[in-house]
Scaffold this active site. Structure first.
Site, PDB file in Angstrom:
ATOM      1  N   PHE A 191      -3.429   1.112  -2.842  1.00  0.00           N
ATOM      2  CA  PHE A 191      -2.200   0.359  -2.557  1.00  0.00           C
ATOM      3  C   PHE A 191      -2.266  -1.065  -3.077  1.00  0.00           C
ATOM      4  O   PHE A 191      -1.240  -1.719  -3.239  1.00  0.00           O
ATOM      5  CB  PHE A 191      -1.890   0.398  -1.057  1.00  0.00           C
ATOM      6  CG  PHE A 191      -2.309  -0.811  -0.288  1.00  0.00           C
ATOM      7  CD1 PHE A 191      -3.600  -0.945   0.179  1.00  0.00           C
ATOM      8  CD2 PHE A 191      -1.404  -1.827  -0.024  1.00  0.00           C
ATOM      9  CE1 PHE A 191      -3.983  -2.064   0.892  1.00  0.00           C
ATOM     10  CE2 PHE A 191      -1.782  -2.957   0.680  1.00  0.00           C
ATOM     11  CZ  PHE A 191      -3.081  -3.073   1.143  1.00  0.00           C
ATOM     12  N   LYS A 192      -3.463  -1.564  -3.366  1.00  0.00           N
ATOM     13  CA  LYS A 192      -3.596  -2.927  -3.880  1.00  0.00           C
ATOM     14  C   LYS A 192      -2.775  -3.133  -5.158  1.00  0.00           C
ATOM     15  O   LYS A 192      -2.364  -4.255  -5.448  1.00  0.00           O
ATOM     16  CB  LYS A 192      -5.059  -3.249  -4.185  1.00  0.00           C
ATOM     17  CG  LYS A 192      -6.022  -3.074  -3.025  1.00  0.00           C
ATOM     18  CD  LYS A 192      -5.819  -4.107  -1.949  1.00  0.00           C
ATOM     19  CE  LYS A 192      -6.979  -4.196  -0.962  1.00  0.00           C
ATOM     20  NZ  LYS A 192      -7.142  -3.014  -0.099  1.00  0.00           N
TER      21      LYS A 192
END
Ligand code: PLP
Length: 498
Positions: free
Chosen positions: A112-113
């Site tokens: 998700f970064k």
């Protein structure tokens, strides 16, 4: 829109200053001075928009010193179709009943970064042009695995930037390590440290505020900035997907406009869940934000009791991106929830760094508990959840997502709260193939190398292998540096040729 510091609210900077600088001089974190408000009509008007347009709609309220053209350049560059494997960018998937999963891992590094770190280099270079003309920005990153790779990928070969990543030598998965040590790009360096993530993060923070090092950099026309979620430019892109999932829940007929939802977040540094809090403050109908932890349950204890105490055993778990005992972004929540009490926050953070703990008033923790619930899981729970979800719904979760699913199931059983809920899914299961495979097969993991493990997981589950992970096999390892945590500043000098 201006930004101030959690530890000194006399400070006032623009968005581009906050982003270029990363952290405030005295060690506080930048926070917005006011919250833009979105009416239900406005939110409803976003339902038909693409992710890119939803992003522009939200971001322009916060980045008021960016022109419309600058913002379009940033957002369109970051979320282009060739970088994300889903046209929706962050799709919401219905699982069963009121349970939905927001998949935040379709970007180039499969965690998700990417949602923030694909955008941050654009925001940073535009900000630097406005506030630090001519300077090369040196990005220093401490990573528990996913941030490092996502930041390297976002900043590689970006003009007038350099990036140095430090990761705990035994604290990342084999796939995460390979992703980082094979990183391409002329402006990148990667180094392992003998220590854990908190050691790396504390050392990076002290390098940032070390005036001797800063002066050396200034002589070379360089300045530090941060790609960790202490940087406002990392947090603000994350607010967007909470609006986006709400809009998708409306399109999927899971809710009507105006209905409340719960949000469950597998949490480490408290950045992702804090972005959900900002969305709620802006008017998005979120009822509870449920903070999910693994055995490193310092946040569960804080949210239940009001005492934050990092003096405890540190566990290395199968969800390494959440193996954290100092959750930096909690500082921002304390600032907002205490009515912008900068001296209180400065005092609590001083207690944390001196004694490793602090306790907030009953009133303050009570206020936080009206919005935040919390729970944690054991390693066995994580394995069982991955297996049950796969057997029952044919849905494969990674270990971090499984922590959140399990904490949500317990929350729903404990409270009877059954309103529609979105659970953040933060990584592709293939980033943690060994743990996921072992969970699916009831604890029997074949002794295979990382890539054979990926193939085996694919054979057993038929879930698609993300292309960026499959292609790692052909890459060569470029970085073998290891240093002690005490020597990180010397390493910075060496890697930057100072
Ligand atoms: C970083 C990360 C988290 C934790 O997110 P925070 O914003 O630090 O709370 C959870 N899961 C994965 C896979 C991550 O990479």
């Amino acid at each position: 829109m201006f930004y101030t510091s959690t530890r000194d609210k006399s400070i006032k900077v623009t968005a581009s200053q906050a982003i270029a600088q990363g952290i405030s001089e005295e060690g506080g974190l930048f926070v917005p001075c006011e919250m833009p408000q979105f009416s239900m009509d406005k939110i409803n008007s976003m339902v038909k928009m693409s992710y890119i347009d939803r992003a522009k709609t939200v971001l322009k309220e916060f980045l008021t010193d960016f022109t419309e053209d600058e913002l379009s350049y940033c957002v369109e560059g970051a979320y282009s179709a060739d970088k994300f494997s889903s046209a929706a960018i962050a799709p919401t998937v219905h699982i069963d009943g009121n349970k939905n999963i927001l998949e935040l891992w379709h970007g180039p590094t499969c965690a998700f970064k990417d949602m923030a770190l694909q955008l941050l280099p654009y925001l940073m270079t535009v900000s630097a042009k406005k506030t630090a003309e001519g300077k090369t920005i040196v990005i220093l990153v401490a990573t528990s695995g996913d941030t490092g790779k996502a930041a390297l990928e976002g900043f590689k070969d970006v003009d007038k930037t350099k990036i140095l990543v430090f990761y705990p030598v035994d604290g990342v998965s084999p796939m995460q390590k390979l992703q980082m040590t094979t990183q391409e790009g002329e402006n990148v360096s990667v180094c392992a440290i003998n220590g854990n993530f908190d050691d790396a993060q504390s050392a990076v923070k002290s390098i940032f505020t070390n005036s001797e090092i800063k002066n050396e950099l200034a002589k070379k026309n360089m300045m530090f900035s941060s790609a960790n979620s202490i940087n406002w430019g990392r947090l603000v892109p994350q607010i967007v997907y909470y609006f986006s999932t709400y809009c998708d829940m409306i399109s999927m007929n899971k809710i009507n406009a105006g209905d409340e939802i719960n949000v469950v977040v597998p949490t480490g540094n408290f950045g992702n869940i804090l972005a959900g809090f900002y969305a709620k403050q802006m008017g998005l109908p979120i009822k509870m934000l449920i903070c999910a932890s693994n055995s490193n349950n310092v946040l569960t204890d804080f949210l239940k009791t009001g005492t934050y105490d990092k003096n405890r055993a540190f566990y290395t778990t199968t969800s390494p991106s959440m193996d954290i005992l100092i959750s930096s972004n909690l500082e921002r929540l304390l600032y907002h929830m205490s009515g912008n009490n900068d001296s209180l926050v400065a005092d609590l953070m001083k207690q944390l760094s001196e004694n490793g703990k602090y306790t907030v008033s009953d009133e303050l923790i009570g206020k936080i508990q009206n919005t935040f619930d919390a729970g944690f899981t054991s390693e066995t729970d994580v394995d069982e959840t991955i297996k049950n979800h796969f057997d029952k719904y044919n849905y494969l979760c990674d270990t971090h997502t499984a922590v959140a699913v399990k904490v949500y199931d317990e929350y729903a059983a404990r409270t009877g709260d059954d309103i529609p809920t979105v659970i953040d899914s933060t990584a592709s299961p293939y980033k943690f193939s060994k743990s996921v495979l072992s969970a699916i097969s009831g604890g029997n993991t074949p002794q295979l190398d990382e890539f054979s493990m990926v193939d085996e997981l694919n054979r057993v589950t038929k879930a698609e292998v993300p292309a960026p992970l499959a292609s790692l096999k052909e890459k060569t390892v470029r970085f073998n540096n290891v240093c002690d945590k005490e020597n990180m500043s010397e390493m910075v000098f060496k890697l930057l040729n100072l």
